[in-house]
Design a protein around this motif. Structure first.
Motif, PDB file in Angstrom:
ATOM      1  N   LEU A  35      72.780  42.486  43.149  1.00  0.00           N
ATOM      2  CA  LEU A  35      72.931  43.705  43.922  1.00  0.00           C
ATOM      3  C   LEU A  35      72.437  44.853  43.048  1.00  0.00           C
ATOM      4  O   LEU A  35      73.011  45.156  42.010  1.00  0.00           O
ATOM      5  CB  LEU A  35      74.391  43.925  44.306  1.00  0.00           C
ATOM      6  CG  LEU A  35      75.048  42.791  45.087  1.00  0.00           C
ATOM      7  CD1 LEU A  35      76.537  43.026  45.251  1.00  0.00           C
ATOM      8  CD2 LEU A  35      74.394  42.631  46.436  1.00  0.00           C
ATOM      9  N   GLU A  36      71.346  45.463  43.472  1.00  0.00           N
ATOM     10  CA  GLU A  36      70.741  46.533  42.689  1.00  0.00           C
ATOM     11  C   GLU A  36      70.345  47.668  43.627  1.00  0.00           C
ATOM     12  O   GLU A  36      69.646  47.439  44.612  1.00  0.00           O
ATOM     13  CB  GLU A  36      69.517  46.004  41.947  1.00  0.00           C
ATOM     14  CG  GLU A  36      68.891  46.992  40.997  1.00  0.00           C
ATOM     15  CD  GLU A  36      67.768  46.362  40.191  1.00  0.00           C
ATOM     16  OE1 GLU A  36      67.744  46.576  38.990  1.00  0.00           O
ATOM     17  OE2 GLU A  36      66.935  45.647  40.793  1.00  0.00           O
ATOM     18  N   ASN A  37      70.827  48.878  43.323  1.00  0.00           N
ATOM     19  CA  ASN A  37      70.531  50.044  44.161  1.00  0.00           C
ATOM     20  C   ASN A  37      70.859  49.785  45.630  1.00  0.00           C
ATOM     21  O   ASN A  37      70.069  50.066  46.519  1.00  0.00           O
ATOM     22  CB  ASN A  37      69.067  50.473  44.006  1.00  0.00           C
ATOM     23  CG  ASN A  37      68.727  50.854  42.590  1.00  0.00           C
ATOM     24  OD1 ASN A  37      69.562  51.393  41.868  1.00  0.00           O
ATOM     25  ND2 ASN A  37      67.511  50.555  42.181  1.00  0.00           N
ATOM     26  N   ASN A  38      72.044  49.202  45.864  1.00  0.00           N
ATOM     27  CA  ASN A  38      72.520  48.887  47.219  1.00  0.00           C
ATOM     28  C   ASN A  38      71.612  47.919  47.977  1.00  0.00           C
ATOM     29  O   ASN A  38      71.612  47.898  49.201  1.00  0.00           O
ATOM     30  CB  ASN A  38      72.730  50.160  48.039  1.00  0.00           C
ATOM     31  CG  ASN A  38      73.855  51.000  47.494  1.00  0.00           C
ATOM     32  OD1 ASN A  38      74.861  50.464  47.039  1.00  0.00           O
ATOM     33  ND2 ASN A  38      73.685  52.302  47.523  1.00  0.00           N
ATOM     34  N   LYS A  39      70.825  47.126  47.276  1.00  0.00           N
ATOM     35  CA  LYS A  39      69.970  46.117  47.903  1.00  0.00           C
ATOM     36  C   LYS A  39      70.341  44.739  47.366  1.00  0.00           C
ATOM     37  O   LYS A  39      70.611  44.577  46.185  1.00  0.00           O
ATOM     38  CB  LYS A  39      68.496  46.383  47.581  1.00  0.00           C
ATOM     39  CG  LYS A  39      67.908  47.593  48.251  1.00  0.00           C
ATOM     40  CD  LYS A  39      66.486  47.770  47.819  1.00  0.00           C
ATOM     41  CE  LYS A  39      65.569  47.516  48.989  1.00  0.00           C
ATOM     42  NZ  LYS A  39      64.162  47.715  48.660  1.00  0.00           N
ATOM     43  N   ASN A  40      70.347  43.764  48.270  1.00  0.00           N
ATOM     44  CA  ASN A  40      70.530  42.377  47.860  1.00  0.00           C
ATOM     45  C   ASN A  40      69.182  41.816  47.426  1.00  0.00           C
ATOM     46  O   ASN A  40      68.241  41.807  48.210  1.00  0.00           O
ATOM     47  CB  ASN A  40      71.052  41.523  49.020  1.00  0.00           C
ATOM     48  CG  ASN A  40      72.523  41.713  49.251  1.00  0.00           C
ATOM     49  OD1 ASN A  40      73.288  41.870  48.316  1.00  0.00           O
ATOM     50  ND2 ASN A  40      72.919  41.706  50.510  1.00  0.00           N
TER      51      ASN A  40
END
Length: 158
Positions: A35-40
């Protein structure tokens, strides 16, 4: 960066092989996401067989104890996933066998990674017990539970 594990529970079944005195629990797929910058960000998946999860738990325990590089065979694709521990961090590398190149590398806090993994493993074991109460007597379940207990102990260390 955070990590998320999904153990799909739709197809839990038991194959009993009397020739080798073993029970195999087939549990759909294990999927792992960053999970990075609200992205899966999809990292990898594997056809889930309880022995893969037992192996993965043991590899995390061994990585903690020795910091020796571990390689996960997912049996679901031709990529090689390598886990290295560097200080308090774990580096996961995905090597694509077909292109003979590294596809990606991510770094995670080791204990945060283990915490996310144990949370999902605990949920998975609970779901197995709901589907088959007798599962707690099966060798694979016992080994899954032992791995979870050892990983929980790692999380308790200072």
């Amino acid at each position: 960066m955070k990590i998320r594990f999904d153990l799909e529970e739709d197809d839990v079944s038991v194959l009993k092989n009397k020739n080798v005195r073993a029970d195999y629990y087939l549990d759909s797929y294990l999927e792992v996401f960053a999970l990075e910058n609200n992205k899966n960000i999809f990292l990898f998946s594997t056809t889930l067989h309880s022995t893969i999860i037992i192996t993965f738990s043991r590899q995390l325990i061994e990585l903690h104890r020795t910091s020796k590089k571990q390689v996960l065979d997912t049996f679901g694709n031709a990529n090689v996933y390598t886990f290295k521990k560097v200080g308090n961090y774990m580096v996961i590398t995905n090597f694509d066998v077909f292109s003979n190149s590294e596809e990606w590398e991510y770094t995670f806090d080791f204990k945060a990674f283990v915490k996310a993994y144990t949370k999902e493993l605990r949920r998975h074991l609970g779901n197995l017990v709901v589907k088959d109460a007798n599962i707690i007597k099966r060798p694979n379940f016992v080994l899954l539970r032992q791995g979870l207990n050892e990983l929980d102990a790692i999380l308790q260390e200072k």
